[in-house]
Motif scaffolding. Structure first.
Motif, PDB file in Angstrom:
ATOM      1  N   ASP A  55      23.966 -88.818  63.111  1.00  0.00           N
ATOM      2  CA  ASP A  55      23.768 -87.362  63.134  1.00  0.00           C
ATOM      3  C   ASP A  55      23.691 -86.788  61.728  1.00  0.00           C
ATOM      4  N   GLU A  56      24.465 -87.331  60.809  1.00  0.00           N
ATOM      5  CA  GLU A  56      24.431 -86.864  59.420  1.00  0.00           C
ATOM      6  C   GLU A  56      23.092 -87.200  58.768  1.00  0.00           C
ATOM      7  N   ALA A  57      22.603 -88.403  59.016  1.00  0.00           N
ATOM      8  CA  ALA A  57      21.324 -88.829  58.434  1.00  0.00           C
ATOM      9  C   ALA A  57      20.194 -87.903  58.882  1.00  0.00           C
ATOM     10  N   ARG A  58      20.267 -87.427  60.121  1.00  0.00           N
ATOM     11  CA  ARG A  58      19.239 -86.521  60.641  1.00  0.00           C
ATOM     12  C   ARG A  58      19.288 -85.138  59.992  1.00  0.00           C
ATOM     13  N   GLN A  59      20.352 -84.800  59.300  1.00  0.00           N
ATOM     14  CA  GLN A  59      20.466 -83.490  58.642  1.00  0.00           C
ATOM     15  C   GLN A  59      19.756 -83.447  57.282  1.00  0.00           C
ATOM     16  N   ILE A  60      19.509 -84.588  56.687  1.00  0.00           N
ATOM     17  CA  ILE A  60      19.003 -84.623  55.311  1.00  0.00           C
ATOM     18  C   ILE A  60      17.604 -84.027  55.190  1.00  0.00           C
ATOM     19  N   SER A  61      16.669 -84.463  56.000  1.00  0.00           N
ATOM     20  CA  SER A  61      15.291 -83.984  55.884  1.00  0.00           C
ATOM     21  C   SER A  61      15.178 -82.478  56.114  1.00  0.00           C
ATOM     22  N   PRO A  62      15.767 -81.906  57.176  1.00  0.00           N
ATOM     23  CA  PRO A  62      15.682 -80.447  57.336  1.00  0.00           C
ATOM     24  C   PRO A  62      16.346 -79.690  56.185  1.00  0.00           C
ATOM     25  N   TRP A  63      17.435 -80.239  55.648  1.00  0.00           N
ATOM     26  CA  TRP A  63      18.111 -79.578  54.530  1.00  0.00           C
ATOM     27  C   TRP A  63      17.199 -79.548  53.305  1.00  0.00           C
ATOM     28  N   LEU A  64      16.571 -80.689  52.994  1.00  0.00           N
ATOM     29  CA  LEU A  64      15.663 -80.745  51.851  1.00  0.00           C
ATOM     30  C   LEU A  64      14.485 -79.793  52.034  1.00  0.00           C
ATOM     31  N   ARG A  65      13.950 -79.710  53.244  1.00  0.00           N
ATOM     32  CA  ARG A  65      12.859 -78.774  53.505  1.00  0.00           C
ATOM     33  C   ARG A  65      13.313 -77.335  53.298  1.00  0.00           C
ATOM     34  N   ALA A  66      14.523 -77.029  53.728  1.00  0.00           N
ATOM     35  CA  ALA A  66      15.027 -75.661  53.609  1.00  0.00           C
ATOM     36  C   ALA A  66      15.236 -75.261  52.151  1.00  0.00           C
ATOM     37  N   VAL A  67      15.815 -76.148  51.342  1.00  0.00           N
ATOM     38  CA  VAL A  67      16.070 -75.768  49.948  1.00  0.00           C
ATOM     39  C   VAL A  67      14.800 -75.807  49.112  1.00  0.00           C
ATOM     40  N   GLY A  68      13.783 -76.500  49.582  1.00  0.00           N
ATOM     41  CA  GLY A  68      12.539 -76.569  48.823  1.00  0.00           C
ATOM     42  C   GLY A  68      11.435 -75.713  49.398  1.00  0.00           C
ATOM     43  N   GLY A  69      11.739 -74.965  50.460  1.00  0.00           N
ATOM     44  CA  GLY A  69      10.690 -74.206  51.123  1.00  0.00           C
ATOM     45  C   GLY A  69      10.926 -72.721  51.129  1.00  0.00           C
ATOM     46  N   ALA A  70      10.566 -72.125  52.252  1.00  0.00           N
ATOM     47  CA  ALA A  70      10.584 -70.668  52.379  1.00  0.00           C
ATOM     48  C   ALA A  70      11.993 -70.086  52.458  1.00  0.00           C
ATOM     49  N   THR A  71      12.947 -70.863  52.965  1.00  0.00           N
ATOM     50  CA  THR A  71      14.309 -70.361  53.059  1.00  0.00           C
ATOM     51  C   THR A  71      14.905 -70.305  51.660  1.00  0.00           C
ATOM     52  N   PRO A  72      15.448 -69.160  51.257  1.00  0.00           N
ATOM     53  CA  PRO A  72      16.082 -69.122  49.929  1.00  0.00           C
ATOM     54  C   PRO A  72      17.190 -70.156  49.824  1.00  0.00           C
ATOM     55  N   ALA A  73      17.149 -70.959  48.774  1.00  0.00           N
ATOM     56  CA  ALA A  73      18.118 -72.043  48.606  1.00  0.00           C
ATOM     57  C   ALA A  73      19.547 -71.520  48.579  1.00  0.00           C
ATOM     58  N   SER A  74      19.725 -70.299  48.088  1.00  0.00           N
ATOM     59  CA  SER A  74      21.080 -69.765  47.983  1.00  0.00           C
ATOM     60  C   SER A  74      21.732 -69.569  49.346  1.00  0.00           C
ATOM     61  N   THR A  75      20.921 -69.522  50.416  1.00  0.00           N
ATOM     62  CA  THR A  75      21.499 -69.360  51.747  1.00  0.00           C
ATOM     63  C   THR A  75      21.833 -70.700  52.392  1.00  0.00           C
TER      64      THR A  75
END
Length: 115
Positions: A55-75
């Motif tokens: 379950d932890e391994a599955r969190q990595i890709s969405p997290w990287l997309r979020a901090v590198g994409g449209a979602t402000p990294a600070s959130t």
């Protein structure tokens, strides 16, 4: 997964489950052995350690997309796991930090620095 800049490179990939036979234990049945290859200006090293649950391994890709994409990294909160061997954080200015400790730390560090 490969993360790199002009001085650093880290490649992480799942190798296998830690235990080849299912035991019915929620944790033991889901530990993944991750392989890492790291290159830094200080040196390079590799490791292969059971350090992520599936379950932890599955969190990595969405997290990287979020901090590198449209979602402000600070959130986005930093990404930590049950085993503190690998974790991720962001600087807020577009950079991702990969934190390696214990078994994944550089081999030239003293024993105290591996903890």
């Amino acid at each position: 997964m490969l993360l790199a800049d002009h001085e650093h490179r880290i490649r992480l990939r799942p190798l296998r489950y830690q235990f080849p036979v299912v035991s019915g234990d929620e944790y033991d049945d889901n530990w993944l052995v991750a392989e890492g290859e790291v290159i830094t200006p200080e040196g390079s090293w590799s490791f292969a350690e059971p350090c992520l649950l599936t379950d932890e391994a599955r969190q990595i890709s969405p997290w990287l997309r979020a901090v590198g994409g449209a979602t402000p990294a600070s959130t986005q909160p930093d990404l930590y796991f049950l085993e503190p061997v690998v974790s991720f954080s962001h600087t807020g200015s577009g950079f991702v930090r990969v934190h390696l400790s214990q078994e994944a730390a550089p081999p030239w560090l003293d024993g105290d620095e591996h903890l």
